[in-house]
Design an enzyme around this catalytic site. Structure first.
Site, PDB file in Angstrom:
ATOM      1  N   SER A  80       0.534  -1.539  -0.041  1.00 41.38           N
ATOM      2  CA  SER A  80       0.195  -0.162   0.277  1.00 41.38           C
ATOM      3  C   SER A  80       1.147   1.100  -0.128  1.00 41.38           C
ATOM      4  CB  SER A  80      -1.154  -0.071   1.441  1.00 41.38           C
ATOM      5  OG  SER A  80      -1.832  -0.809   0.678  1.00 41.38           O
ATOM      6  N   LYS A  83       0.574   3.683  -2.700  1.00 44.43           N
ATOM      7  CA  LYS A  83      -0.239   4.972  -2.634  1.00 44.43           C
ATOM      8  C   LYS A  83       0.011   6.354  -2.729  1.00 44.43           C
ATOM      9  CE  LYS A  83      -4.393   1.755  -0.962  1.00 44.43           C
ATOM     10  NZ  LYS A  83      -3.647   0.643  -0.718  1.00 44.43           N
ATOM     11  N   SER A 140      -6.355   3.306   3.300  1.00 47.79           N
ATOM     12  CA  SER A 140      -5.625   2.516   2.541  1.00 47.79           C
ATOM     13  C   SER A 140      -6.532   1.957   2.043  1.00 47.79           C
ATOM     14  CB  SER A 140      -4.449   1.701   3.525  1.00 47.79           C
ATOM     15  OG  SER A 140      -3.648   1.565   2.027  1.00 47.79           O
ATOM     16  N   LYS A 242       3.444   6.189   5.426  1.00 50.68           N
ATOM     17  CA  LYS A 242       2.309   5.465   4.717  1.00 50.68           C
ATOM     18  C   LYS A 242       2.748   4.359   5.063  1.00 50.68           C
ATOM     19  CE  LYS A 242      -0.944   4.282   2.788  1.00 50.68           C
ATOM     20  NZ  LYS A 242      -1.161   2.507   4.115  1.00 50.68           N
TER      21      LYS A 242
END
Length: 549
Positions: A80, A83, A140, A242
């Site tokens: 993720s 992203k 997320s 993140k």
């Protein structure tokens, strides 16, 4: 006579030497041939393989100096953390004026059908750019990442190509993107060094929007969604950015720290758990932050668009392109820790066991349709029959206030939310009332190896059984009944005493055309008992969520 003898001896020596040279040359050619063949074999074997392992890097962003590194250039899967690039490209749209924070983004059926972790947006609806940003930072949300991609480039695949081009322009030389959300793909790879570059680029070019990465929660339709990044507030100076997790990648974290004039970017990839990953990051920061230079930034800031980026500019809005999802690739589960990866409001996790293929998105006409189709009707031009869906309404006690309780560990597919005072499953939102399947006998497991689960009476259990009352826990949601029961069996083996009085059961739910099966334990007379069971499961590397029926 003597001369003849010497002559014969010389000829013999010459023959032996020539024979030896020929053998040596043949052996040399054979070795080269073997090396060439092995090189070809390695090249072929490397395609479509998963890149596992640990790596990290700590960079002094003021000077560009590497403070610490381990396997910093080894290929890994970003999960993720992908992203961040998705948001980088969305921030470009905001900076250029092609989009605004209140611009509505259209949701396609393909986007809505993405695997968790997700926000649960519905096909045909819209979500604002600002809500989309916060959904990616906190939840997320895989579905919202695809929404962003389709509204910028028309399709996920086109957007992924743009992501890869931008990565190259930023200097991320080993990164390849295949999707905008980080769901498992063997070809979607990066390195710790490349992610550190991205971490610098997104905040130095977009300081106005980078602040979203510092948000600890996000209010969406009355429900607070917590950020997965547990270093926010735990480590002084951390301002983002993140987390990420898939079974193939392990637990990843991209972090930025600004403290006492020091500016450090750090990346950890391939952690064994969320907690160990976070602890490793804290240790790296404690060890290296003091080594960073305090003061102004000496290296050139990445504050402008990279060279060549202007050629990729597209005019919004972009017509959405119909996408049919490909069948998911087999995702290996590590033998040392066969955790079932799940999504939650706590950690970036995706289903890695049996992943059902999302239904292909129906073809969308390029022109607006004059009138909306009736509910449950197939899309215009479709030959698909109308399939009725039985719906059962179950009354649920209204809570005193819209608050959901989650465990503090990763590994939960499905999150609880409250809408209009009633309990719903925010990440799964079944179209029909779930059927609960009682498991009538406990499955004893002798080892942690491959488990053969016998077909139980649960297969024939009454699907219309009444909902259970009291406190319960959920340890995952799966693509089949067998997978759900296998996880229940493992949980009973690992935390038998804590679950001795619990009632194990499975529950089916439907999202679109995708059926999932939840693995649950009910019958806890108090919240404290349910939480105690969850704690025991988490110590054995299970995800667990407490809720009240």
């Amino acid at each position: 006579m003597v001369g003849a003898t010497f002559m014969r001896a010389a000829v013999a020596v010459l023959a032996v030497s020539l024979l030896g040279a020929g053998v040596a040359e043949a052996a040399s050619k054979k070795k080269k041939s073997v090396r060439a063949k092995s090189a070809v074999t390695r090249s072929v074997a490397s395609t479509g393989t998963w890149h596992r392992g640990y790596s990290h890097i700590v960079v002094d962003a003021n000077t560009g100096r590497i403070l610490d590194a381990d396997n910093a250039d080894a290929l890994r899967h970003p999960a993720s953390v992908t992203k961040v690039m998705t948001l980088y490209l969305l921030f470009e749209q905001l900076e250029s004026g092609r989009m605004r924070l209140n611009t509505p983004l259209r949701v396609s059926a393909y986007a809505a059908a993405q695997q968790p972790s997700k926000l649960g947006v519905k096909a045909g609806s819209t979500i604002s750019v600002e809500d989309a940003i916060q959904a990616l930072v906190t939840r997320s949300a895989n579905d919202v990442a695809v929404v962003i991609a389709e509204n910028i480039s028309g399709s996920s695949s086109s957007f992924a190509n743009l992501m890869t081009r931008r990565a190259r322009q930023l200097g991320m030389s080993r990164t390849v993107f295949k999707n905008p959300n980080g769901l498992p793909s063997p070809e979607q790879v990066t390195t710790a060094r490349d992610l550190a570059t991205l971490g610098r680029a997104v905040q130095e070019r977009f300081p106005k929007y980078y602040g979203y990465f510092e948000a600890r929660s996000f209010q969406y339709r009355g429900v607070a969604i917590r950020n997965h990044n547990r270093l926010l507030g735990r480590v002084d100076g951390v301002d983002g950015i993140k987390t990420g997790y898939t079974n193939a990648s392990g637990f990843n974290l991209l972090t930025s720290v600004k403290k006492n004039g020091r500016y450090v970017i750090a990346v950890v990839m391939g952690g064994k758990s969320a907690a160990s990953r976070d602890n490793q990051m804290v240790a790296l920061l404690n060890e290296n932050l003091g080594k960073a230079q305090s003061g102004r930034q000496m290296v050139a800031r990445m504050s402008g668009p990279p060279q060549g980026a202007s050629a990729d500019e597209a005019v919004a809005p972009v017509a959405l392109v119909d996408e049919t999802p490909a069948a998911p690739k087999t995702i290996p589960v590590p033998t040392s820790s066969p955790r079932v990866a799940m999504a939650s409001a706590v950690a970036d996790v995706v289903s890695t066991g049996s992943i059902p293929t999302p239904a292909p998105s129906p073809a969308r006409p390029t022109q607006a349709v004059a009138s909306a189709p009736a509910p449950n009707a197939p899309p215009v031009g479709s030959a698909a029959p109308i399939v009725p869906v039985a719906v059962k309404t179950v009354a649920v006690a209204r809570p005193s206030q819209p608050v959901a309780s989650f465990s503090n560990q990763p590994g939960i597919l499905g999150t609880l939310s409250f809408t209009n005072g009633f309990v719903s499953d925010a990440s799964e939102a079944p179209a029909a009332a779930p059927a609960q399947r009682a498991i009538r006998q406990q499955v004893q497991v002798a080892s942690a190896g491959p488990i053969e689960i016998p077909r139980q009476d649960a297969e024939n259990a009454d699907q219309s059984a009444a909902p259970r009352s009291g406190w319960a826990i959920q340890i995952g949601a799966f693509g089949s009944e067998a997978d759900a029961r296998a996880q229940i069996a493992k949980a009973q083996q690992k935390a038998g005493s804590a679950l001795a009085k619990a009632d194990a059961y499975t529950e089916q739910a439907v999202k679109g055309s995708t059926r999932i099966v939840r693995a649950r334990f009910a019958g806890f007379d108090a919240e404290s008992a349910a939480r105690k069971a969850c704690q025991a499961l988490k110590r054995s590397d299970f995800g667990c969520m407490v809720f009240r029926n």
